[in-house]
Scaffold this motif. Structure first.
Motif, PDB file in Angstrom:
ATOM      1  N   ASN A 612       0.802  -1.227   0.000  1.00 23.84           N
ATOM      2  CA  ASN A 612       0.000   0.000   0.000  1.00 23.84           C
ATOM      3  C   ASN A 612       0.831   1.272   0.000  1.00 23.84           C
ATOM      4  OD1 ASN A 612      -2.840  -1.112   0.323  1.00 23.84           O
ATOM      5  ND2 ASN A 612      -1.785  -2.098   2.040  1.00 23.84           N
ATOM      6  N   GLN A 613       2.067   1.211   0.482  1.00 25.52           N
ATOM      7  CA  GLN A 613       2.875   2.419   0.532  1.00 25.52           C
ATOM      8  C   GLN A 613       3.946   2.434  -0.551  1.00 25.52           C
ATOM      9  OE1 GLN A 613       2.001   4.880   2.571  1.00 25.52           O
ATOM     10  NE2 GLN A 613       0.326   3.566   3.306  1.00 25.52           N
ATOM     11  N   LYS A 614       4.642   1.320  -0.723  1.00 19.25           N
ATOM     12  CA  LYS A 614       5.713   1.278  -1.716  1.00 19.25           C
ATOM     13  C   LYS A 614       5.274   0.677  -3.048  1.00 19.25           C
ATOM     14  CE  LYS A 614       9.866   1.251  -0.654  1.00 19.25           C
ATOM     15  NZ  LYS A 614      11.274   0.945  -0.375  1.00 19.25           N
ATOM     16  N   LYS A 615       4.040   0.179  -3.101  1.00 16.24           N
ATOM     17  CA  LYS A 615       3.498  -0.436  -4.327  1.00 16.24           C
ATOM     18  C   LYS A 615       4.399  -1.579  -4.813  1.00 16.24           C
ATOM     19  CE  LYS A 615       0.409   2.785  -4.086  1.00 16.24           C
ATOM     20  NZ  LYS A 615      -0.913   2.456  -3.520  1.00 16.24           N
ATOM     21  N   ASP A 616       5.007  -2.269  -3.853  1.00 17.82           N
ATOM     22  CA  ASP A 616       5.896  -3.383  -4.172  1.00 17.82           C
ATOM     23  C   ASP A 616       5.092  -4.673  -4.058  1.00 17.82           C
ATOM     24  OD1 ASP A 616       7.868  -5.247  -4.500  1.00 17.82           O
ATOM     25  OD2 ASP A 616       9.161  -4.508  -2.881  1.00 17.82           O
TER      26      ASP A 616
END
Length: 776
Positions: A612-616
């Motif tokens: 959700n934050q790094k889209k990893d």
């Protein structure tokens, strides 16, 4: 002399001499009585007696001084006066009446001191074993012959103090068991010499006889309490009790030397002898000082003099044991058992050392030998036996050893009960038994044991602390907190009581107790600045109070002291994620997973942040797959992996994954809802015409994004629920609030927030309890 008993001897000697010097001033002009020095003498005698019991013997010296020195009587004069009075041919002279009055005052004060001393010891003599003074428990005539032989032994130590020993108990001096023993010659010679000196001193007038008399009084009277004449003492020979007698011996030697030096023929020889004595004794003193360098050197020097004393071997072993040199200590303890095979303490020392060397089998064997030497119960017969209190520890030590084996707990309990039956006021037995009963899951019986111990000692903070632990086991936190508080009243720095009472306050969920819990934890970290647990719990309290900056500082302090602190690492990462600092949480999670690769909650939180934050997506997928490798039935990890498949647009795989997840948790509505979304998405794609004109691309994209966001939001919600039982994420709160609004009548925003706060607090307490149970 550096021991406490040595200091007692010195103090008693100081007041002993002060009392005597004060009494010498009680004779006024014309043989009148001066009462002030007598009153001072009585006070000083009392002080000397408080320092050491033999101080009371100065009264006898004062009596002898009054009769033979101050009044100038001799034994023939006294006998003649007594005969005249008995025959009615004369009356008691006034000077003699005055002397009798002074002596009566002295004797009355002495009797009063004796009564007070008896009351102090509660009319009971100390308990000594046959190892302390073997002759005291020997039959006649060995007892009388040995006691009499000890007198020339002590006289020889005064005359020739070359072979000195710090302990003369046990087998140091073999018993004199027969009249034919050659050592009886020394006893006979001693009494002949002493008798001749006494006759000379009391029969003839003159300064020489008076000097000898006072010297003999200083030698004999202070030694009487240690002579076994009135009651047995706890030693065979003790050099310290010769301190005051050595004063009289010095007077006797000085008087003899003066007599010799006054003769012209022996004058030079007497001076040479005096110089030789002073020189040799000075060298001996210098050499002896090095023996007192440490316990080890002192007891080793004693072994050079006497190798038949098991206590000396034990004491050398204790000195080595204090230095953690258990291998060498064991050798000396074993030697002690060989010198004195029936010495219970020696076998206990061997057992304890084996235990320190992790040789439990050998330790148990040694304890069993010691136990077999204790008085045994004879069925159908009652008898009394005197047992040294420290020997009862064999039951405690043996029970503590075998209770490490879960299958032998009942056997250990039997040993504790046996110790209590032999000594009902054995406090340590109750304490140890209480600990065992807690281990056996018998808190009510443990409570009884601790209450019985408290009857014996209500000022023991450890007992109140242990009772508090029992109440925790009984699910009675209120009583537990009361007992913690009682322990802290007795000992404000009781570390365990400070820490555990603070935890109890924190777990109660009562916000009013948090300030006191914080103060106790602050006090604890002051006492234990290197214990990371104290700082961690301060951080948890700060999180409860929504003091995020303070919580972060405490957590970092805990981690700095213990870099692999599992709970501190996870809760710091969670704190970052809850305060919109998700990227700061990632390095902390990396540390956590480096130490604990199977930390499921850490993997879920990391996967959430990566997605959700790094889209990893790839990194998140690896986290969730790792969770399923550790626990294939982990619903949260499997559901989040389904969301990853959805993000990858692999709808078939996502559907299959959600079906499997739903089978694991059929009652979870959000999984069914997500499955419906995925299936509707699959259906909408399969119903599209080949040319794609049935639905506009823009509308399809809009619906796809809407469904994707809904699933992602659900994914975030569920993962934060599992990652930390201490609280829900903001996303979870919002989602649940929206769904509840549809199913139930709406509540005000304030009411909903209050409910959520209570739920968060409850879940935080749950996490703290889980952390404690897991030993984190």
């Amino acid at each position: 002399v550096t021991g406490v008993v040595g200091r007692a001897e010195l103090l008693s000697s100081i007041f002993f001499l002060a009392a005597f010097l004060s009494y010498t001033k009680s004779k006024g002009p014309d043989n009148t009585i001066v009462w002030t020095p007598i009153a001072v003498t009585v006070v000083l005698v009392a002080v000397a007696t408080l320092c050491k019991e033999q101080g009371i013997t100065v009264v006898g010296i004062c009596c002898v001084y009054e009769v033979f020195i101050a009044q100038g009587y001799t034994l023939p004069v006294l006998l003649d006066t007594a005969l005249q009075i008995l025959r009615g041919k004369g009356s008691i002279p006034f000077s003699m009446l005055q002397t009798l009055l002074k002596l009566i005052v002295l004797m009355f004060s002495t009797l009063l001191l004796v009564v007070i001393r008896v009351q102090v010891i509660q009319s009971q003599l100390p308990v000594f074993t046959r190892f302390d003074n073997p002759a005291a428990v020997s039959p006649s005539p060995a007892r009388q012959l040995t006691f009499n032989y000890l007198l020339p032994v002590n006289a020889w130590l005064l005359l020739n103090p070359s072979e000195l020993c710090c302990d003369w108990t046990m087998g140091t001096i073999p018993l004199v068991e027969s009249l034919l023993d050659i050592r009886n010659v020394a006893t006979l010679t001693f009494f002949c010499f002493l008798g001749s000196l006494i006759v000379f001193s009391v029969r003839y007038p003159g300064d020489s006889s008076k000097t000898v008399l006072m010297a003999l009084c200083l030698i004999v009277l202070p030694f009487i309490p240690a002579s076994n004449l009135f009651f047995p003492v706890g030693f065979v020979v003790a050099e310290r009790v010769l301190y005051v007698p050595s004063m009289g011996f010095c007077i006797l030697v000085a008087h003899g030397w003066k007599k010799l030096s006054n003769k012209s023929v022996l004058r030079k020889i007497s001076w040479v002898c005096l110089a030789a004595v002073l020189f040799t004794h000075a060298l001996k003193t210098l050499h002896r000082n090095w023996d007192w360098e440490s316990e080890y050197t002192l007891f080793m020097s004693a072994l050079k003099v006497n190798k038949n004393n098991a206590k000396l071997w034990n004491n050398v072993g204790h000195a080595l044991e204090n230095e953690k040199n258990f291998e060498r200590a064991l050798q000396f303890f074993i030697q002690a058992t060989q010198v004195q095979p029936d010495d219970i303490g020696a076998h206990m020392n061997v057992g304890r050392t084996y235990k320190n060397l992790n040789k439990t089998k050998e330790a148990e064997e040694s304890y069993m030998i010691a136990k077999s030497l204790m008085p045994q119960i004879i069925p159908g017969k009652k008898y009394a036996a005197r047992v040294a209190p420290n020997h009862l520890n064999v039951y405690i030590n043996l029970a503590n050893l075998i209770r490490t084996n879960e299958s032998r707990l009942e056997e250990a309990d039997q040993l504790y009960r046996q110790a209590i039956s032999m000594r009902p006021d054995f406090k340590q037995a109750y304490i140890s038994r209480g600990e065992l009963l807690l281990k056996m899951n018998k808190p009510l019986k443990a409570k009884e044991a601790y209450l019985r111990a408290l009857e014996l000692d209500r000022t023991n903070a450890d007992l109140w602390y242990n009772l508090a632990i029992v109440y925790i086991e009984l699910k009675d936190p209120t009583e537990a907190l009361k007992n913690f508080n009682r322990a802290l009243e007795l000992n404000p720095t009781h570390k365990l009581a400070l820490f555990n009472s603070a935890l109890l306050m924190q777990e109660s969920g009562d916000a009013r107790l948090r300030p006191e819990a914080k103060q106790r934890l602050l006090h604890y970290v002051k006492e234990e600045p290197q214990d990371a647990n104290g700082y961690f719990n301060l951080g948890m309290l700060a999180m409860d109070d929504k003091k995020d900056m303070e919580a972060e500082a405490w957590m970092k302090k805990a981690i700095s002291l213990q870099p692999n602190f599992r709970s501190a690492l996870f809760n710091l990462a969670l704190l970052y994620s809850q305060t919109a600092k998700e990227l700061m949480a990632l390095p902390v999670l990396e540390d956590l997973l480096r130490y604990y690769p199977d930390h499921t909650k850490g993997l879920i939180l990391k996967g959430d942040i990566l997605m959700n934050q790094k889209k990893d997506i790839v990194g998140a997928k690896m986290c969730f797959e790792k969770i399923l490798q550790l626990d294939p039935n982990n619903v949260q990890g499997k559901h989040n992996l389904c969301v990853v498949y959805f993000e990858e647009r692999d709808l078939i795989k996502a559907e299959k994954c959600l079906v499997e997840t739903l089978a694991l948790a059929p009652h979870e509505e959000y999984i069914q809802r997500h499955l419906n979304i995925v299936r509707s998405k699959i259906a909408s794609q399969s119903s599209l015409p080949a040319d794609g004109t049935a639905t506009s691309a823009a509308e399809e994209k809009k619906n796809s994004l809407q469904n994707s966001k809904e699933v992602k939001n659900e994914q975030k919600t569920t993962q934060t629920t599992v990652e930390n039982n201490k609280g829900h994420s903001k996303n979870k709160k919002r989602t649940e609030k929206n769904t509840k609004d549809k199913e139930t009548p709406k509540k005000s925003t304030k009411e909903i927030k209050d409910i959520e706060k209570k739920r968060v607090a409850a879940l935080k307490r749950l996490e703290e309890i889980e952390r404690i149970l897991n030993g984190e």
